[in-house]
Design an enzyme around this catalytic site. Structure first.
Site: not given
Ligand code: NAD
Length: 481
Positions: A177, A286, A383, A252
């Site tokens: 997804k 991240c 963050e 992650e």
């Molecule tokens: P997000 O959590 O809003 O979304 C990530 C994914 O989760 C998207 O595909 C989104 O559609 C999905 N999602 C959202 N709500 C959901 C739910 N209720 N149930 C299931 N899936 C759901 O994050 P974002 O804003 O897209 O990304 C930024 C975040 O990701 C930052 O905190 C960043 O640090 C983190 N990140 C971490 C890593 C790592 O490897 N540690 C890498 C990249 C990004």
């Protein structure tokens, strides 16, 4: 770029090797962050599409393939990604807003993940265990079954490479997804996988909203493992959903990673790492080094050096390939601007500038370097996910460790010093998943296990560790007298 000329239709889901309309016939508009204009529409997948994808994954022939066969398909996919780097880079630049050079780097990293895991798939095995007389005991590494992958918008290709690549290598089948803000490279990846001969159902891609397709995937009883990369808030929901089905989960999440500069460091060597780690991908990383801890005796010197670099930074449309592109969305821009408001009253060392070519409707922001920020200030604790770095002074090694470990995140950290004993001491003391000594990121090597502690999540991806995570161990004890 002309989206209509792609070899796949981006408004469809990819399920069981076929491009299909989302079950409920609903779509989401995808925006180009550089212009703020609509790029195309994508599927708004629903629980029916997720259910269809999980069933396809459960019945895929991939589970009958040998490790050698799996490796060969992944290697073929890797080569095809390399052949299509320019197209993938252009797609990612338009979709995510990242400068072309950075998008090209991500496509090459995707190919490298597939190469690494393709090569590794027949080199991971169990062991024999010496045991009681009359027994032969050994272990088998087996796939979980169907793995769910929920990924964010900031590095789609890299995150797909590390998580889908490893899961497929171990013989799992996958349902992906991608993020609703950027999912074109995920669909392009499905197209490449299909042309490379990946069997039907081994990879299914269902774009859609997190609260709909994402939530349905996380709680689907047919999923045997969930790999989630994204925010802490959503990570907690994923873990709760996984708990209901008692399935393992890799999280992650975010970070507030420090780089720690001592007075004996090679400051010239450190400088590009100090700045790039904060502004790469417009700070939407991240593992961004959003905190720079500097020993007081060299604080002003490092501040001036970084300030000069910041003043030269240029922000503009992804296709212009400057230092930074826009942020992903209007919402993300508002989040970052709110953080900058919190910084009112703090001294700013320098800002970068936005190019005249950048349309007003794009989501641009000036990279900003703050001076002398108290380590417990919100800007130094939370963050931001934008191009904002804070400089924090310290006196002693103990103080540096205390400040570095003062946030509830723990993703990566780096130490700049030529004192070997200090390098070893600090590497042990820092609470995080990766420590870099006299570098930052080590070139992002796919071989290097990656993941966090605390609010940065748990579980490891990348390297061989990911293969352990995407498999389960069975012990066989045979009594033969
Ligand atoms: P997000 O959590 O809003 O979304 C990530 C994914 O989760 C998207 O595909 C989104 O559609 C999905 N999602 C959202 N709500 C959901 C739910 N209720 N149930 C299931 N899936 C759901 O994050 P974002 O804003 O897209 O990304 C930024 C975040 O990701 C930052 O905190 C960043 O640090 C983190 N990140 C971490 C890593 C790592 O490897 N540690 C890498 C990249 C990004």
């Amino acid at each position: 770029m002309d989206i209509n000329k792609l070899s796949f239709n981006p408004s469809l889901c990819f399920i069981n090797g076929k491009w299909i309309q989302p079950h409920r016939g609903k779509f989401i508009e995808l925006t180009n962050p550089s212009s703020g204009k609509i790029l195309c529409k994508i599927s708004r997948g629903s629980s029916e599409d997720i259910d269809h994808a999980v069933k396809a994954a459960q019945n895929s022939d991939w589970v009958h393939s040998t490790a050698l066969e799996r490796g060969r398909v992944l290697l073929k996919m890797s080569q095809m990604v390399l052949n299509e780097v320019e197209l993938l880079a252009e797609l990612e630049a338009n979709d995510v807003g990242k400068p072309l050079t950075q998008a090209r780097g991500d496509a090459i990293a995707l190919a490298r993940y597939l190469e690494f895991y393709g090569g590794a798939s027949d080199k991971i095995h169990g062991e024999t265990i010496p045991y009681l007389k009359g027994y032969t005991v050994y272990t088998l590494r087996e796939p979980h079954g169907v793995t769910g992958h929920i990924v964010p918008w900031n590095y789609p290709m890299q995150i797909i490479g590390r998580s889908i690549g490893a899961a497929l290598a171990m013989g799992n089948t996958t349902v992906l997804k991608p993020a609703e803000e950027a999912c074109l490279s995920a669909l392009a990846f499905a197209d490449i996988a299909s042309r490379a001969g990946l069997p039907e159902g081994a990879l299914n891609v269902v774009p859609g909203l997190g609260s709909e397709a994402g939530a349905s995937l996380a709680c689907h009883p047919g999923i045997n493992h969930i790999s989630f990369t994204g925010s802490e808030v959503v990570g907690k929901k994923i873990q709760a959903a996984a708990a209901k089905n008692v399935v393992p989960v890799t999280l992650e999440l975010g970070g507030k990673s420090p780089q720690i500069v001592f007075e004996d460091a090679d400051l010239e060597a450190a400088l590009p790492f100090l700045v790039n780690s904060g502004i790469q991908n417009a700070g939407q990383t991240c593992s961004a080094a959003s905190r720079i801890l500097i020993q007081k005796s060299v604080f002003n010197k490092v501040k001036d050096m970084m300030g000069e670099k910041y003043r030269a930074l240029r922000v503009g449309p992804a296709i212009d390939d400057l230092d930074l592109g826009p942020l992903i969305s209007k919402r993300q821009k508002e989040i970052v601007l709110n953080f900058l408001e919190l910084g009112k009253g703090l001294k700013i060392v320098a800002k970068g500038s936005i190019s005249r070519n950048a349309p007003e409707t794009g989501f641009y922001i000036q990279p900003t370097l703050f001076e002398d920020v108290p380590y417990d200030h919100k800007l130094a604790q939370e963050e931001i996910f934008g191009p904002v770095q804070v400089l924090i002074p310290f006196d002693t090694e103990d103080q540096a460790i205390h400040i570095a470990n003062s946030t509830s995140f723990g993703l990566v950290a780096s130490i700049w010093t030529n004192n070997g004993a200090r390098q070893m001491r600090m590497a042990k003391e820092l609470k995080c998943g990766q420590v870099f000594i006299n570098n930052y990121g080590a070139g992002g090597g796919v071989e290097l296990p990656f993941g966090g502690v605390g609010r940065s999540g748990h579980g490891r991806e990348k390297g061989f560790e990911a293969l352990y995570g995407f498999s389960t161990l069975k012990t066989i004890a045979a009594f033969h007298g």
